[in-house]
Scaffold this motif. Sequence first.
Motif, PDB file in Angstrom:
ATOM      1  N   TRP A 146       0.811  -1.213   0.000  1.00 21.91           N
ATOM      2  CA  TRP A 146       0.000   0.000   0.000  1.00 21.91           C
ATOM      3  C   TRP A 146       0.844   1.262   0.000  1.00 21.91           C
ATOM      4  O   TRP A 146       1.875   1.351   0.671  1.00 21.91           O
ATOM      5  CB  TRP A 146      -0.927   0.005   1.216  1.00 21.91           C
ATOM      6  N   TRP A 147       0.370   2.265  -0.736  1.00 23.63           N
ATOM      7  CA  TRP A 147       0.964   3.599  -0.719  1.00 23.63           C
ATOM      8  C   TRP A 147       0.409   4.355   0.481  1.00 23.63           C
ATOM      9  O   TRP A 147      -0.792   4.308   0.760  1.00 23.63           O
ATOM     10  CB  TRP A 147       0.621   4.347  -2.005  1.00 23.63           C
ATOM     11  N   LEU A 148       1.254   5.069   1.196  1.00 26.43           N
ATOM     12  CA  LEU A 148       0.865   5.771   2.413  1.00 26.43           C
ATOM     13  C   LEU A 148       0.618   7.248   2.123  1.00 26.43           C
ATOM     14  O   LEU A 148       1.422   7.908   1.447  1.00 26.43           O
ATOM     15  CB  LEU A 148       1.950   5.632   3.477  1.00 26.43           C
ATOM     16  N   GLY A 149      -0.503   7.764   2.640  1.00 29.96           N
ATOM     17  CA  GLY A 149      -0.801   9.183   2.520  1.00 29.96           C
ATOM     18  C   GLY A 149      -0.177   9.975   3.657  1.00 29.96           C
ATOM     19  O   GLY A 149       0.564   9.440   4.495  1.00 29.96           O
ATOM     20  N   ASP A 150      -0.468  11.265   3.711  1.00 29.80           N
ATOM     21  CA  ASP A 150       0.071  12.123   4.763  1.00 29.80           C
ATOM     22  C   ASP A 150      -0.406  11.649   6.128  1.00 29.80           C
ATOM     23  O   ASP A 150      -1.578  11.286   6.298  1.00 29.80           O
ATOM     24  CB  ASP A 150      -0.372  13.571   4.550  1.00 29.80           C
ATOM     25  N   PRO A 151       0.487  11.649   7.131  1.00 34.17           N
ATOM     26  CA  PRO A 151       0.079  11.231   8.471  1.00 34.17           C
ATOM     27  C   PRO A 151      -1.052  12.102   9.019  1.00 34.17           C
ATOM     28  O   PRO A 151      -1.087  13.315   8.796  1.00 34.17           O
ATOM     29  CB  PRO A 151       1.362  11.409   9.303  1.00 34.17           C
ATOM     30  N   GLN A 152      -1.994  11.467   9.711  1.00 38.66           N
ATOM     31  CA  GLN A 152      -3.119  12.153  10.339  1.00 38.66           C
ATOM     32  C   GLN A 152      -2.997  12.005  11.857  1.00 38.66           C
ATOM     33  O   GLN A 152      -2.440  11.031  12.346  1.00 38.66           O
ATOM     34  CB  GLN A 152      -4.446  11.560   9.866  1.00 38.66           C
ATOM     35  N   ARG A 153      -3.559  12.973  12.591  1.00 39.78           N
ATOM     36  CA  ARG A 153      -3.377  13.006  14.042  1.00 39.78           C
ATOM     37  C   ARG A 153      -4.607  13.612  14.715  1.00 39.78           C
ATOM     38  O   ARG A 153      -5.250  14.512  14.183  1.00 39.78           O
ATOM     39  CB  ARG A 153      -2.129  13.846  14.378  1.00 39.78           C
ATOM     40  N   VAL A 154      -4.947  13.074  15.883  1.00 44.75           N
ATOM     41  CA  VAL A 154      -5.983  13.653  16.721  1.00 44.75           C
ATOM     42  C   VAL A 154      -5.480  13.676  18.152  1.00 44.75           C
ATOM     43  O   VAL A 154      -4.740  12.791  18.579  1.00 44.75           O
ATOM     44  CB  VAL A 154      -7.306  12.856  16.632  1.00 44.75           C
ATOM     45  N   GLU A 155      -5.845  14.730  18.893  1.00 43.35           N
ATOM     46  CA  GLU A 155      -5.461  14.829  20.303  1.00 43.35           C
ATOM     47  C   GLU A 155      -6.674  15.229  21.122  1.00 43.35           C
ATOM     48  O   GLU A 155      -7.365  16.189  20.803  1.00 43.35           O
ATOM     49  CB  GLU A 155      -4.339  15.851  20.496  1.00 43.35           C
ATOM     50  N   LEU A 156      -6.934  14.472  22.188  1.00 43.10           N
ATOM     51  CA  LEU A 156      -8.032  14.746  23.106  1.00 43.10           C
ATOM     52  C   LEU A 156      -7.475  15.103  24.472  1.00 43.10           C
ATOM     53  O   LEU A 156      -6.540  14.473  24.954  1.00 43.10           O
ATOM     54  CB  LEU A 156      -8.937  13.514  23.248  1.00 43.10           C
ATOM     55  N   GLU A 293      -1.586   6.551   9.238  1.00 42.76           N
ATOM     56  CA  GLU A 293      -1.315   6.898   7.849  1.00 42.76           C
ATOM     57  C   GLU A 293      -2.336   6.199   6.952  1.00 42.76           C
ATOM     58  O   GLU A 293      -2.443   4.972   6.956  1.00 42.76           O
ATOM     59  CB  GLU A 293       0.097   6.443   7.450  1.00 42.76           C
ATOM     60  N   PRO A 294      -3.132   6.967   6.186  1.00 40.48           N
ATOM     61  CA  PRO A 294      -4.075   6.352   5.245  1.00 40.48           C
ATOM     62  C   PRO A 294      -3.333   5.507   4.208  1.00 40.48           C
ATOM     63  O   PRO A 294      -2.193   5.801   3.843  1.00 40.48           O
ATOM     64  CB  PRO A 294      -4.756   7.555   4.589  1.00 40.48           C
ATOM     65  N   ARG A 295      -4.000   4.454   3.734  1.00 38.33           N
ATOM     66  CA  ARG A 295      -3.382   3.536   2.782  1.00 38.33           C
ATOM     67  C   ARG A 295      -4.169   3.530   1.470  1.00 38.33           C
ATOM     68  O   ARG A 295      -5.394   3.442   1.473  1.00 38.33           O
ATOM     69  CB  ARG A 295      -3.326   2.118   3.373  1.00 38.33           C
ATOM     70  N   TYR A 296      -3.410   3.603   0.364  1.00 39.95           N
ATOM     71  CA  TYR A 296      -4.014   3.692  -0.962  1.00 39.95           C
ATOM     72  C   TYR A 296      -3.428   2.619  -1.881  1.00 39.95           C
ATOM     73  O   TYR A 296      -2.278   2.197  -1.723  1.00 39.95           O
ATOM     74  CB  TYR A 296      -3.757   5.065  -1.574  1.00 39.95           C
ATOM     75  N   ALA A 297      -4.226   2.239  -2.893  1.00 40.12           N
ATOM     76  CA  ALA A 297      -3.770   1.235  -3.852  1.00 40.12           C
ATOM     77  C   ALA A 297      -2.746   1.803  -4.829  1.00 40.12           C
ATOM     78  O   ALA A 297      -1.955   1.057  -5.405  1.00 40.12           O
ATOM     79  CB  ALA A 297      -4.954   0.660  -4.622  1.00 40.12           C
ATOM     80  N   GLY A 298      -2.769   3.126  -5.030  1.00 42.68           N
ATOM     81  CA  GLY A 298      -1.842   3.744  -5.971  1.00 42.68           C
ATOM     82  C   GLY A 298      -1.720   5.226  -5.697  1.00 42.68           C
ATOM     83  O   GLY A 298      -2.284   5.747  -4.737  1.00 42.68           O
ATOM     84  N   VAL A 299      -0.998   5.923  -6.547  1.00 47.88           N
ATOM     85  CA  VAL A 299      -0.757   7.348  -6.338  1.00 47.88           C
ATOM     86  C   VAL A 299      -1.945   8.173  -6.827  1.00 47.88           C
ATOM     87  O   VAL A 299      -2.800   7.683  -7.569  1.00 47.88           O
ATOM     88  CB  VAL A 299       0.532   7.803  -7.043  1.00 47.88           C
TER      89      VAL A 299
END
Length: 299
Positions: A146-156, A293-299
């Motif tokens: 899998w191709w990885l997208g930009d890291p995502q973050r949440v803080e509570l 990190e979101p995962r994608y099948a391609g660019v």
Amino acid sequence: MAERLVWTPADGSPPLDLSDESAGFVWQAEGTRGLRSVVYSFTSQSYAGIDGDEVQAVRAEANHPSIGMLVRARNVDEFRARTRALVHALRPKAGPGTLTVTTEDGRARRLVCFYEGGAEGDESDETTMPGRWWKLILRLYAPMPWWLGDPQRVELGLGAPTTFFPIFPLVLSPSTIQGQFTVDLSDTDAPAYPVWTITGPGSSIELTNQTTGRSILVDTALGPGESMRIDTRPGARSVRRLVDSPEGPVPGELLTGALQGDPALWPLIAGVNRVTAALAGATADSRITGEFEPRYAGV
């Protein structure tokens, strides 16, 4: 071409821009394969007297993309330096590198992969002019496809929460961090595996994916400044206390015995995830942080 390709070597040396024509590197459509989708395989069963097959499982195969390249130079010495730099940056014995493809709109996706072959050299007239140019096709191997997208973050926390797309937390109690948020991964192609960091004081950490009905409950207490990590990533799944070090927090004591909920440590599905998180006995210093990190099948 419109897309920019950058190779980041495993050894920490500077990235190599495979689309930097001023440095003599040009990636070409000819010979480039496997950037748009992974390849799937099926496990199926056939039964006597019943037409067709029954599909029992679908899996993404390891990724084997290839990159068509042209290396150019003004003289023999420059040509040798550029080809040597390329081969050195790709060497797989240093570990997997990262291929990053950035589109015109600035979206970047990364594939962690090994160089497999293609730069051995072909001295025929069709592929090279000694000391001037060299056409080649780099073959890559990504065990995790899998191709990885930009890291995502949440803080509570009990103070004003910091929000990051696409997450919307709510603080519901002055003595308990009890948030709910939605993670919309409808445009992704595979589950994402968050890493949760919990900072005390607090106890009875509970994380629930309301969409799938799966929960993680860790029955332990954290003192002020103490922290723990719930890592759901395949190959790294664990629940541990974190220990301070000069380089920052590092994994310490395993808390497997305190894990009361889902021993598989649930992922975020490729769809809409409604998630709740709770930490009892919290103060203004307490935090629950999730990163993935979101995962994608391609660019």
